[in-house]
Design a protein around this motif. Structure first.
Motif, PDB file in Angstrom:
ATOM      1  N   GLY A 161       0.724  -1.354  -0.048  1.00 13.53           N
ATOM      2  CA  GLY A 161       0.093  -0.003   0.041  1.00 13.53           C
ATOM      3  C   GLY A 161       0.880   1.364  -0.139  1.00 13.53           C
ATOM      4  O   GLY A 161       2.209   1.137   0.272  1.00 13.53           O
ATOM      5  N   PRO A 162       0.298   2.569  -0.238  1.00 15.84           N
ATOM      6  CA  PRO A 162       0.883   3.856  -0.414  1.00 15.84           C
ATOM      7  C   PRO A 162       1.464   4.050   0.731  1.00 15.84           C
ATOM      8  O   PRO A 162       1.103   4.130   1.918  1.00 15.84           O
ATOM      9  CB  PRO A 162      -0.156   4.574  -1.005  1.00 15.84           C
ATOM     10  N   SER A 166       1.748   9.683  -0.509  1.00 17.43           N
ATOM     11  CA  SER A 166       0.956   9.636  -1.671  1.00 17.43           C
ATOM     12  C   SER A 166      -0.058  10.821  -1.265  1.00 17.43           C
ATOM     13  O   SER A 166      -0.990  10.783  -0.589  1.00 17.43           O
ATOM     14  CB  SER A 166       0.187   8.559  -1.632  1.00 17.43           C
ATOM     15  N   GLU A 167      -0.197  11.842  -2.454  1.00 14.66           N
ATOM     16  CA  GLU A 167      -1.098  12.875  -2.149  1.00 14.66           C
ATOM     17  C   GLU A 167      -1.784  13.281  -3.462  1.00 14.66           C
ATOM     18  O   GLU A 167      -1.089  13.426  -4.522  1.00 14.66           O
ATOM     19  CB  GLU A 167      -0.429  14.321  -1.606  1.00 14.66           C
ATOM     20  N   LYS A 168      -3.139  13.425  -3.635  1.00 15.36           N
ATOM     21  CA  LYS A 168      -3.893  13.536  -4.793  1.00 15.36           C
ATOM     22  C   LYS A 168      -3.549  12.523  -6.065  1.00 15.36           C
ATOM     23  O   LYS A 168      -3.318  13.335  -7.017  1.00 15.36           O
ATOM     24  CB  LYS A 168      -3.656  15.043  -5.279  1.00 15.36           C
ATOM     25  N   GLY A 169      -3.176  11.571  -5.652  1.00 12.25           N
ATOM     26  CA  GLY A 169      -2.671  10.572  -6.872  1.00 12.25           C
ATOM     27  C   GLY A 169      -1.264  10.379  -7.300  1.00 12.25           C
ATOM     28  O   GLY A 169      -0.852   9.918  -8.202  1.00 12.25           O
ATOM     29  N   GLN A 183      -1.994   4.376  -5.683  1.00  5.41           N
ATOM     30  CA  GLN A 183      -3.164   5.124  -6.086  1.00  5.41           C
ATOM     31  C   GLN A 183      -3.733   4.114  -7.264  1.00  5.41           C
ATOM     32  O   GLN A 183      -4.783   3.985  -7.285  1.00  5.41           O
ATOM     33  CB  GLN A 183      -2.914   6.575  -6.270  1.00  5.41           C
ATOM     34  N   TYR A 186      -4.856   0.672  -6.240  1.00  4.52           N
ATOM     35  CA  TYR A 186      -6.222   0.907  -5.755  1.00  4.52           C
ATOM     36  C   TYR A 186      -7.276   1.111  -6.585  1.00  4.52           C
ATOM     37  O   TYR A 186      -8.125   0.242  -6.566  1.00  4.52           O
ATOM     38  CB  TYR A 186      -6.006   2.050  -4.590  1.00  4.52           C
TER      39      TYR A 186
ATOM     40  N   MET B 129       5.715  -2.889   6.739  1.00  5.43           N
ATOM     41  CA  MET B 129       4.703  -3.955   7.132  1.00  5.43           C
ATOM     42  C   MET B 129       5.377  -5.420   7.225  1.00  5.43           C
ATOM     43  O   MET B 129       5.247  -6.111   8.537  1.00  5.43           O
ATOM     44  CB  MET B 129       3.792  -4.298   6.045  1.00  5.43           C
ATOM     45  N   ALA B 166      -3.042  11.013   4.328  1.00  4.20           N
ATOM     46  CA  ALA B 166      -2.550  11.005   2.742  1.00  4.20           C
ATOM     47  C   ALA B 166      -3.717  10.220   2.172  1.00  4.20           C
ATOM     48  O   ALA B 166      -4.627  10.176   2.509  1.00  4.20           O
ATOM     49  CB  ALA B 166      -1.267   9.869   2.581  1.00  4.20           C
ATOM     50  N   ASP B 167      -3.257   9.931   0.649  1.00  3.50           N
ATOM     51  CA  ASP B 167      -4.405   9.034  -0.016  1.00  3.50           C
ATOM     52  C   ASP B 167      -4.004   8.047  -0.659  1.00  3.50           C
ATOM     53  O   ASP B 167      -2.888   7.493  -0.398  1.00  3.50           O
ATOM     54  CB  ASP B 167      -4.360  10.030  -1.507  1.00  3.50           C
ATOM     55  N   PRO B 168      -4.893   7.181  -1.065  1.00  5.04           N
ATOM     56  CA  PRO B 168      -6.409   7.067  -0.986  1.00  5.04           C
ATOM     57  C   PRO B 168      -7.025   7.136   0.384  1.00  5.04           C
ATOM     58  O   PRO B 168      -6.339   6.197   1.164  1.00  5.04           O
ATOM     59  CB  PRO B 168      -6.690   6.181  -2.056  1.00  5.04           C
ATOM     60  N   PHE B 171      -8.478   3.834   1.759  1.00  9.08           N
ATOM     61  CA  PHE B 171      -7.318   2.924   2.024  1.00  9.08           C
ATOM     62  C   PHE B 171      -6.578   2.999   3.124  1.00  9.08           C
ATOM     63  O   PHE B 171      -5.745   2.092   3.968  1.00  9.08           O
ATOM     64  CB  PHE B 171      -6.293   2.758   0.849  1.00  9.08           C
ATOM     65  N   ARG B 172      -6.513   4.276   3.889  1.00 14.26           N
ATOM     66  CA  ARG B 172      -5.509   4.752   5.039  1.00 14.26           C
ATOM     67  C   ARG B 172      -6.158   3.647   6.352  1.00 14.26           C
ATOM     68  O   ARG B 172      -5.194   3.144   7.096  1.00 14.26           O
ATOM     69  CB  ARG B 172      -5.668   5.948   5.429  1.00 14.26           C
ATOM     70  N   ARG B 175      -4.934   0.050   5.563  1.00 14.50           N
ATOM     71  CA  ARG B 175      -3.607  -0.012   5.969  1.00 14.50           C
ATOM     72  C   ARG B 175      -3.238   0.045   7.235  1.00 14.50           C
ATOM     73  O   ARG B 175      -2.472  -0.928   7.487  1.00 14.50           O
ATOM     74  CB  ARG B 175      -2.778   0.960   5.319  1.00 14.50           C
ATOM     75  N   LYS B 178      -3.970  -3.637   8.322  1.00  9.93           N
ATOM     76  CA  LYS B 178      -2.954  -4.387   7.837  1.00  9.93           C
ATOM     77  C   LYS B 178      -1.492  -4.407   9.008  1.00  9.93           C
ATOM     78  O   LYS B 178      -0.888  -5.494   9.160  1.00  9.93           O
ATOM     79  CB  LYS B 178      -2.121  -4.062   6.191  1.00  9.93           C
ATOM     80  N   PRO B 237       4.349  16.825   1.564  1.00  2.05           N
ATOM     81  CA  PRO B 237       3.450  15.840   1.204  1.00  2.05           C
ATOM     82  C   PRO B 237       2.446  15.052   2.074  1.00  2.05           C
ATOM     83  O   PRO B 237       3.044  14.687   3.268  1.00  2.05           O
ATOM     84  CB  PRO B 237       3.964  14.763   0.171  1.00  2.05           C
ATOM     85  N   GLY B 238       1.137  15.063   1.874  1.00  2.00           N
ATOM     86  CA  GLY B 238       0.350  14.235   2.838  1.00  2.00           C
ATOM     87  C   GLY B 238       0.089  14.977   4.088  1.00  2.00           C
ATOM     88  O   GLY B 238      -0.130  14.348   5.035  1.00  2.00           O
TER      89      GLY B 238
END
Lengths: 231, 308
Positions: A161-162, A166-169, A183, A186, B129, B166-168, B171-172, B175, B178, B237-238
């Protein structure tokens, strides 16, 4: 395909300062398609070098020749004969690193210099734009990720996973030019109706089939054994 | 008890835990680090020791964590997979345990292009992970990743990070789940400014029952100035800082902005204490460790619980 970028002219020029008769060897496959080492680029580099050495009052004989593939003996043989038969004392190859090695293994005392920097296995995204798609890691895991590779396309090669960047894709390492591959994964898994699979933890990868297991070979036994017996 | 660490005891005792961050020095001399330790000693339950943060070289987190331990502050040793493969990671965990370290935070780490050696090769043999899973296997099964037994038993309280911003976004929480499944006993979040989004994140976590499976510590960072707030909002970022907070910082004169930043932080801490499923806070006062006592006093979070 294998993607490569041309080295700057001055760098290539320095390689061959002490040589007199130089062959610039293009390759007709990947580097032709990515516009870095085909017949046209070989001709351009040869004339560029001729002009540069002439201006420096050290004129040299510089020719060019392009074969279909520099990674296959059948295609390389005529090139080797030309180099040895016509008295070239250096070769600049515009093939990927495979071609440089393949020629170096076969040219004895004649030096071979790289004319390109080999970068990655990629695809044409738009005319003039190539992007990395595969790392050649030797054990494909894209059946787990909707066909999209996090090893080649995630800056941190994350499997689960990200990351927090990861921001705005977009990927934090180069947001302008690089999508966040997680992204993409996903979104793709969602589209495939397989989002629940991303809840599974992908365990630590076996990197042995990748470069980390030492130098790699591939054998197709039915062909390799046949030829071996015939020798 | 998985480790017998103070942090584990405080959390399992049902107390609202407090951790902070303690960045190792940019050289071999421990004096500055010991100075920071003196500031925070007695005011927190444990302190995170960063591992070459933002991919810039610092004294190692194992070394600095051992110094914290020796000087009476319990360390949470951070470990990134950017700089070490599974062999080095397991060896470092065993060494850390021998030095008295009983908490660690498993991270992938900032990409090296953000650091002071942008030309370095990264490792990323495993991700955060997989590191969690590996250390849990060492601890619970007494086995290395390859199945080889280790000599002796090891206790370690295992942490992981979560970034609700953060994105998506959807999914946070997955995650987070997980990471808990991989072995996380506690979570420290990215610093929170957008409380609305954090509330939503916690709601999703509670719906999955995650707050009952691990201890979630909410990350907070005091803003020193409007400039810092704007920088974090724009360049990290994020991370997003709501307009409301930017306005508040803008509304006070420059020399009063640090005070305003602390006031905002204290309000946040109060709200976080009321948020169901938040087991504590993680205060990242970046190069501002000397403010920790004041923050803890004003938040009425001292004295820290003594649990045995």
């Amino acid at each position: 395909m294998i993607v490569a970028d041309q080295k700057p002219l001055h760098e290539v020029k320095e390689f061959v300062e002490t040589h007199q008769k130089i062959l610039v060897a293009g390759c007709g496959t990947c580097v032709t398609v990515c516009l870095s080492g085909g017949a046209a680029e070989a001709r351009l580099l040869a004339s560029g070098l001729r002009i540069a050495f002439q201006r420096a009052h050290h004129p040299k004989t510089i020719e060019d020749d392009t074969v279909l593939r520099q990674c296959d003996e059948e295609f390389v043989l005529p090139l080797l004969e030309k180099v040895k038969g016509e008295g070239f004392d250096a070769v600049i190859t515009l093939a990927c690193g495979v071609g440089v090695n393949f020629l170096a293994d076969r040219l004895g005392a004649i030096p071979v210099f790289p004319g390109v920097n080999t970068t990655f296995y990629g695809a044409v995204m738009e005319p003039g734009l190539w992007a990395e798609m595969c790392s050649g890691c030797g054990e494909c895991i894209t059946h787990l990720t909707g066909g999209i590779c996090p090893i080649a396309r995630c800056s941190k090669r994350l499997f689960n996973g990200p990351c927090g960047g990861s921001e705005k894709g977009r990927c934090e390492v180069d947001p302008l030019n690089t999508p966040c591959v997680w992204q993409l994964i996903y979104d793709r898994m969602k589209e495939l109706g397989r989002l629940h699979e991303l809840r599974n933890i992908i365990p630590a990868k076996n990197w042995r089939p990748a470069l980390d297991g030492g130098v790699r070979h591939t054998v197709r036994e039915r062909i390799y054994r046949l030829e071996y017996k015939n020798r | 008890m998985k480790s017998g660490s103070n942090l584990e005891k405080v959390l399992k005792g049902g107390h609202f835990a407090v951790t902070c961050e303690c960045g190792p020095p940019r050289g071999p001399n421990p004096d500055d680090l010991i100075g920071k330790i003196d500031h925070i000693k007695g005011f927190v339950d444990a302190a995170n020791v960063t591992d070459n943060p933002t991919a810039s070289v610092r004294m190692s987190s194992v070394g600095a964590s051992a110094i914290l331990f020796r000087h009476g502050v319990e360390p949470v040793m951070q470990m990134v997979t950017r700089d070490r493969n599974r062999i080095a990671a397991q060896g470092d965990v065993l060494g850390a345990h021998a030095l008295g370290i009983r908490n660690m935070l498993c991270l992938s780490g900032d990409h090296q292009t953000f650091g002071n050696h942008p030309h370095a090769k990264n490792v990323f043999d495993i991700d955060s992970m997989q590191l969690l899973h590996m250390v849990r296997t060492l601890r619970d099964e007494g086995k290395m990743d390859n199945g080889d037994p280790i000599d002796g038993k090891m206790g370690m309280f295992l942490g992981a990070a979560a970034n609700p911003f953060a994105d998506p976004f959807e999914f946070r929480v997955i995650r987070l789940a997980k990471k808990i499944a991989a072995g996380a006993d506690f979570i420290q979040t990215q610093c929170i400014y957008d409380m609305d989004r954090f509330r939503k994140f916690m709601e999703m976590a509670r719906d999955m029952g995650l707050h009952e499976k691990c201890f979630i510590l909410a990350g907070v960072t005091p803003l020193k100035s409007l400039g810092m707030a704007r920088y974090m909002n724009r360049s990290v970022p994020g991370m997003s800082i709501p307009q409301r907070i930017l306005e508040r910082m803008k509304g006070v004169p420059r020399e009063a902005q640090a005070k305003e930043g602390i006031r905002i932080l204290l309000e946040q801490i109060e709200e976080l204490q009321q948020t169901e499923g938040v087991a504590g806070i993680h205060v990242m006062a970046i190069e501002w460790e000397e403010k920790i006592p004041e923050i803890m006093e004003r938040a009425r979070l001292i004295p820290r619980p003594q649990v045995d």
